[in-house]
Design a protein around this motif. Structure first.
Motif, PDB file in Angstrom:
ATOM      1  N   VAL A 233       0.843  -1.198   0.000  1.00 13.63           N
ATOM      2  CA  VAL A 233       0.000   0.000   0.000  1.00 13.63           C
ATOM      3  C   VAL A 233       0.879   1.248   0.000  1.00 13.63           C
ATOM      4  O   VAL A 233       1.934   1.282   0.628  1.00 13.63           O
ATOM      5  CB  VAL A 233      -0.970  -0.001   1.209  1.00 13.63           C
ATOM      6  CG1 VAL A 233      -0.216   0.094   2.530  1.00 13.63           C
ATOM      7  CG2 VAL A 233      -1.991   1.124   1.112  1.00 13.63           C
ATOM      8  N   THR A 234       0.435   2.246  -0.745  1.00 15.58           N
ATOM      9  CA  THR A 234       1.060   3.568  -0.691  1.00 15.58           C
ATOM     10  C   THR A 234       0.067   4.498  -0.021  1.00 15.58           C
ATOM     11  O   THR A 234      -1.095   4.578  -0.443  1.00 15.58           O
ATOM     12  CB  THR A 234       1.392   4.098  -2.097  1.00 15.58           C
ATOM     13  OG1 THR A 234       2.305   3.196  -2.721  1.00 15.58           O
ATOM     14  CG2 THR A 234       2.016   5.490  -2.032  1.00 15.58           C
ATOM     15  N   ILE A 235       0.506   5.185   1.008  1.00 16.29           N
ATOM     16  CA  ILE A 235      -0.342   6.122   1.738  1.00 16.29           C
ATOM     17  C   ILE A 235       0.099   7.534   1.374  1.00 16.29           C
ATOM     18  O   ILE A 235       1.279   7.874   1.491  1.00 16.29           O
ATOM     19  CB  ILE A 235      -0.228   5.893   3.259  1.00 16.29           C
ATOM     20  CG1 ILE A 235      -0.647   4.464   3.587  1.00 16.29           C
ATOM     21  CG2 ILE A 235      -1.052   6.915   4.027  1.00 16.29           C
ATOM     22  CD1 ILE A 235      -0.290   4.016   4.959  1.00 16.29           C
ATOM     23  N   ASN A 236      -0.861   8.343   0.919  1.00 14.17           N
ATOM     24  CA  ASN A 236      -0.589   9.716   0.492  1.00 14.17           C
ATOM     25  C   ASN A 236      -1.249  10.698   1.442  1.00 14.17           C
ATOM     26  O   ASN A 236      -2.447  10.589   1.722  1.00 14.17           O
ATOM     27  CB  ASN A 236      -1.155   9.955  -0.918  1.00 14.17           C
ATOM     28  CG  ASN A 236      -0.595   8.986  -1.923  1.00 14.17           C
ATOM     29  OD1 ASN A 236       0.598   8.909  -2.126  1.00 14.17           O
ATOM     30  ND2 ASN A 236      -1.470   8.223  -2.558  1.00 14.17           N
ATOM     31  N   GLY A 237      -0.480  11.677   1.920  1.00 12.52           N
ATOM     32  CA  GLY A 237      -1.027  12.738   2.753  1.00 12.52           C
ATOM     33  C   GLY A 237      -1.219  14.000   1.924  1.00 12.52           C
ATOM     34  O   GLY A 237      -0.399  14.305   1.053  1.00 12.52           O
ATOM     35  N   HIS A 238      -2.312  14.716   2.188  1.00 11.10           N
ATOM     36  CA  HIS A 238      -2.639  15.946   1.446  1.00 11.10           C
ATOM     37  C   HIS A 238      -3.048  17.051   2.419  1.00 11.10           C
ATOM     38  O   HIS A 238      -3.574  16.773   3.494  1.00 11.10           O
ATOM     39  CB  HIS A 238      -3.815  15.701   0.494  1.00 11.10           C
ATOM     40  CG  HIS A 238      -3.589  14.611  -0.490  1.00 11.10           C
ATOM     41  ND1 HIS A 238      -3.024  14.825  -1.715  1.00 11.10           N
ATOM     42  CD2 HIS A 238      -3.847  13.272  -0.424  1.00 11.10           C
ATOM     43  CE1 HIS A 238      -2.952  13.684  -2.376  1.00 11.10           C
ATOM     44  NE2 HIS A 238      -3.437  12.729  -1.611  1.00 11.10           N
ATOM     45  N   THR A 239      -2.844  18.287   1.998  1.00 15.65           N
ATOM     46  CA  THR A 239      -3.307  19.444   2.771  1.00 15.65           C
ATOM     47  C   THR A 239      -4.043  20.394   1.831  1.00 15.65           C
ATOM     48  O   THR A 239      -4.046  20.215   0.623  1.00 15.65           O
ATOM     49  CB  THR A 239      -2.132  20.212   3.414  1.00 15.65           C
ATOM     50  OG1 THR A 239      -1.306  20.738   2.370  1.00 15.65           O
ATOM     51  CG2 THR A 239      -1.304  19.334   4.327  1.00 15.65           C
ATOM     52  N   ASP A 240      -4.634  21.447   2.437  1.00 21.97           N
ATOM     53  CA  ASP A 240      -5.220  22.492   1.591  1.00 21.97           C
ATOM     54  C   ASP A 240      -4.154  23.543   1.309  1.00 21.97           C
ATOM     55  O   ASP A 240      -2.979  23.345   1.623  1.00 21.97           O
ATOM     56  CB  ASP A 240      -6.463  23.093   2.250  1.00 21.97           C
ATOM     57  CG  ASP A 240      -6.172  23.667   3.628  1.00 21.97           C
ATOM     58  OD1 ASP A 240      -5.003  24.021   3.906  1.00 21.97           O
ATOM     59  OD2 ASP A 240      -7.102  23.763   4.433  1.00 21.97           O
ATOM     60  N   LYS A 241      -4.541  24.655   0.706  1.00 19.59           N
ATOM     61  CA  LYS A 241      -3.576  25.687   0.317  1.00 19.59           C
ATOM     62  C   LYS A 241      -3.389  26.772   1.383  1.00 19.59           C
ATOM     63  O   LYS A 241      -2.717  27.751   1.138  1.00 19.59           O
ATOM     64  CB  LYS A 241      -3.998  26.319  -1.013  1.00 19.59           C
ATOM     65  CG  LYS A 241      -3.882  25.342  -2.183  1.00 19.59           C
ATOM     66  CD  LYS A 241      -4.121  26.032  -3.502  1.00 19.59           C
ATOM     67  CE  LYS A 241      -3.958  25.105  -4.659  1.00 19.59           C
ATOM     68  NZ  LYS A 241      -2.596  24.718  -4.972  1.00 19.59           N
ATOM     69  N   LEU A 242      -3.997  26.581   2.558  1.00 14.66           N
ATOM     70  CA  LEU A 242      -3.804  27.556   3.633  1.00 14.66           C
ATOM     71  C   LEU A 242      -2.421  27.380   4.236  1.00 14.66           C
ATOM     72  O   LEU A 242      -1.971  26.261   4.452  1.00 14.66           O
ATOM     73  CB  LEU A 242      -4.865  27.372   4.728  1.00 14.66           C
ATOM     74  CG  LEU A 242      -6.293  27.736   4.351  1.00 14.66           C
ATOM     75  CD1 LEU A 242      -7.229  27.395   5.500  1.00 14.66           C
ATOM     76  CD2 LEU A 242      -6.394  29.207   4.007  1.00 14.66           C
TER      77      LEU A 242
ATOM     78  N   ARG B 247       5.931  -3.294   3.384  1.00 19.21           N
ATOM     79  CA  ARG B 247       4.757  -3.305   2.500  1.00 19.21           C
ATOM     80  C   ARG B 247       4.092  -1.937   2.381  1.00 19.21           C
ATOM     81  O   ARG B 247       3.116  -1.794   1.649  1.00 19.21           O
ATOM     82  CB  ARG B 247       3.737  -4.307   3.031  1.00 19.21           C
ATOM     83  CG  ARG B 247       4.249  -5.730   2.983  1.00 19.21           C
ATOM     84  CD  ARG B 247       3.289  -6.694   3.605  1.00 19.21           C
ATOM     85  NE  ARG B 247       1.959  -6.614   3.017  1.00 19.21           N
ATOM     86  CZ  ARG B 247       0.867  -7.054   3.631  1.00 19.21           C
ATOM     87  NH1 ARG B 247       0.940  -7.595   4.831  1.00 19.21           N
ATOM     88  NH2 ARG B 247      -0.299  -6.960   3.044  1.00 19.21           N
ATOM     89  N   ILE B 248       4.619  -0.951   3.087  1.00 21.83           N
ATOM     90  CA  ILE B 248       3.977   0.367   3.129  1.00 21.83           C
ATOM     91  C   ILE B 248       4.948   1.432   2.654  1.00 21.83           C
ATOM     92  O   ILE B 248       6.095   1.484   3.088  1.00 21.83           O
ATOM     93  CB  ILE B 248       3.551   0.723   4.570  1.00 21.83           C
ATOM     94  CG1 ILE B 248       2.692  -0.394   5.167  1.00 21.83           C
ATOM     95  CG2 ILE B 248       2.812   2.053   4.598  1.00 21.83           C
ATOM     96  CD1 ILE B 248       2.446  -0.235   6.654  1.00 21.83           C
ATOM     97  N   SER B 249       4.476   2.284   1.773  1.00 16.62           N
ATOM     98  CA  SER B 249       5.255   3.470   1.415  1.00 16.62           C
ATOM     99  C   SER B 249       4.368   4.691   1.676  1.00 16.62           C
ATOM    100  O   SER B 249       3.137   4.588   1.654  1.00 16.62           O
ATOM    101  CB  SER B 249       5.721   3.431  -0.046  1.00 16.62           C
ATOM    102  OG  SER B 249       4.623   3.357  -0.916  1.00 16.62           O
ATOM    103  N   THR B 250       5.001   5.800   1.964  1.00 18.17           N
ATOM    104  CA  THR B 250       4.245   7.021   2.253  1.00 18.17           C
ATOM    105  C   THR B 250       4.747   8.159   1.379  1.00 18.17           C
ATOM    106  O   THR B 250       5.933   8.217   1.039  1.00 18.17           O
ATOM    107  CB  THR B 250       4.386   7.431   3.732  1.00 18.17           C
ATOM    108  OG1 THR B 250       5.768   7.674   4.020  1.00 18.17           O
ATOM    109  CG2 THR B 250       3.841   6.360   4.666  1.00 18.17           C
ATOM    110  N   VAL B 251       3.820   9.044   1.038  1.00 17.00           N
ATOM    111  CA  VAL B 251       4.151  10.215   0.225  1.00 17.00           C
ATOM    112  C   VAL B 251       3.396  11.410   0.781  1.00 17.00           C
ATOM    113  O   VAL B 251       2.173  11.357   0.938  1.00 17.00           O
ATOM    114  CB  VAL B 251       3.759  10.005  -1.257  1.00 17.00           C
ATOM    115  CG1 VAL B 251       4.109  11.235  -2.083  1.00 17.00           C
ATOM    116  CG2 VAL B 251       4.405   8.761  -1.837  1.00 17.00           C
ATOM    117  N   GLY B 252       4.117  12.472   1.061  1.00 15.49           N
ATOM    118  CA  GLY B 252       3.484  13.733   1.434  1.00 15.49           C
ATOM    119  C   GLY B 252       3.338  14.583   0.185  1.00 15.49           C
ATOM    120  O   GLY B 252       4.323  14.875  -0.477  1.00 15.49           O
ATOM    121  N   LYS B 253       2.121  14.938  -0.144  1.00 13.82           N
ATOM    122  CA  LYS B 253       1.878  15.700  -1.370  1.00 13.82           C
ATOM    123  C   LYS B 253       1.534  17.155  -1.107  1.00 13.82           C
ATOM    124  O   LYS B 253       1.355  17.926  -2.044  1.00 13.82           O
ATOM    125  CB  LYS B 253       0.783  15.021  -2.177  1.00 13.82           C
ATOM    126  CG  LYS B 253       1.211  13.623  -2.601  1.00 13.82           C
ATOM    127  CD  LYS B 253       0.376  13.088  -3.697  1.00 13.82           C
ATOM    128  CE  LYS B 253       0.960  11.751  -4.151  1.00 13.82           C
ATOM    129  NZ  LYS B 253       0.464  11.328  -5.416  1.00 13.82           N
TER     130      LYS B 253
END
Length: 159
Positions: free
Chosen positions: A90-99, A129-135
């Protein structure tokens, strides 16, 4: 020595051209098999392997990366699926808003993805088995700051 009725270069070119045409004809006759991604169940939800799935009930305090306890039920569904399917990564992606500052948002999004990974590994899932990406704010859903932009999603990958 062998004598040719045509110059050798012309004979060679003609052979090459015929081979190229034959290769093109062979390629055109090959059947194309569509790649169909399997659909799996995580809890009550059907998920297509390889597609991006938003974790709707995963919560963090504003500006923080600590997973709130009311997120555990959602994460336990993902954990259960991954436990039952040991060949799935699984790849877990983190997201934020533009604030706020984009650099800080990028760091925060990575920390949140890492927090989800920590939750899963603390329950016993293999970290390999896990990768993470901060977007950060690079893949917003709506153009203005909204809660939909502040999210964590995942992609399943069958090995």
């Amino acid at each position: 020595p062998i004598e040719y009725s045509e110059p050798v270069e012309e004979v060679v070119e003609e052979i090459i051209e015929k081979e190229e045409v034959a290769l093109v004809e062979i390629e055109a006759k090959k059947e194309v098999t569509p790649i169909i991604k399997p659909v799996v169940k995580i809890g009550d939800d059907e998920v297509k392997v390889g597609s991006t799935i938003i974790l709707k009930n995963v919560f963090f305090d504003l500006g923080k990366s600590t997973v709130k306890p009311n997120s555990h039920a959602e994460l336990d569904k993902l954990y259960g699926y991954l436990t039952d399917n040991p060949s799935t990564a699984v790849t877990i992606n983190g997201h934020t808003d533009k604030l706020g500052d984009p650099k800080k948002n990028l760091i925060l999004s990575q920390q949140r993805a890492d927090a989800i990974m920590a939750y899963l590994t603390n329950k016993g899932l293999d970290k390999k088995r896990i990768s993470t990406v901060g977007k950060g704010d690079t893949e917003t859903i709506c153009p203005t700051p909204c809660k939909e932009n502040r999210r964590v999603d995942f992609v399943l990958d069958e090995k």
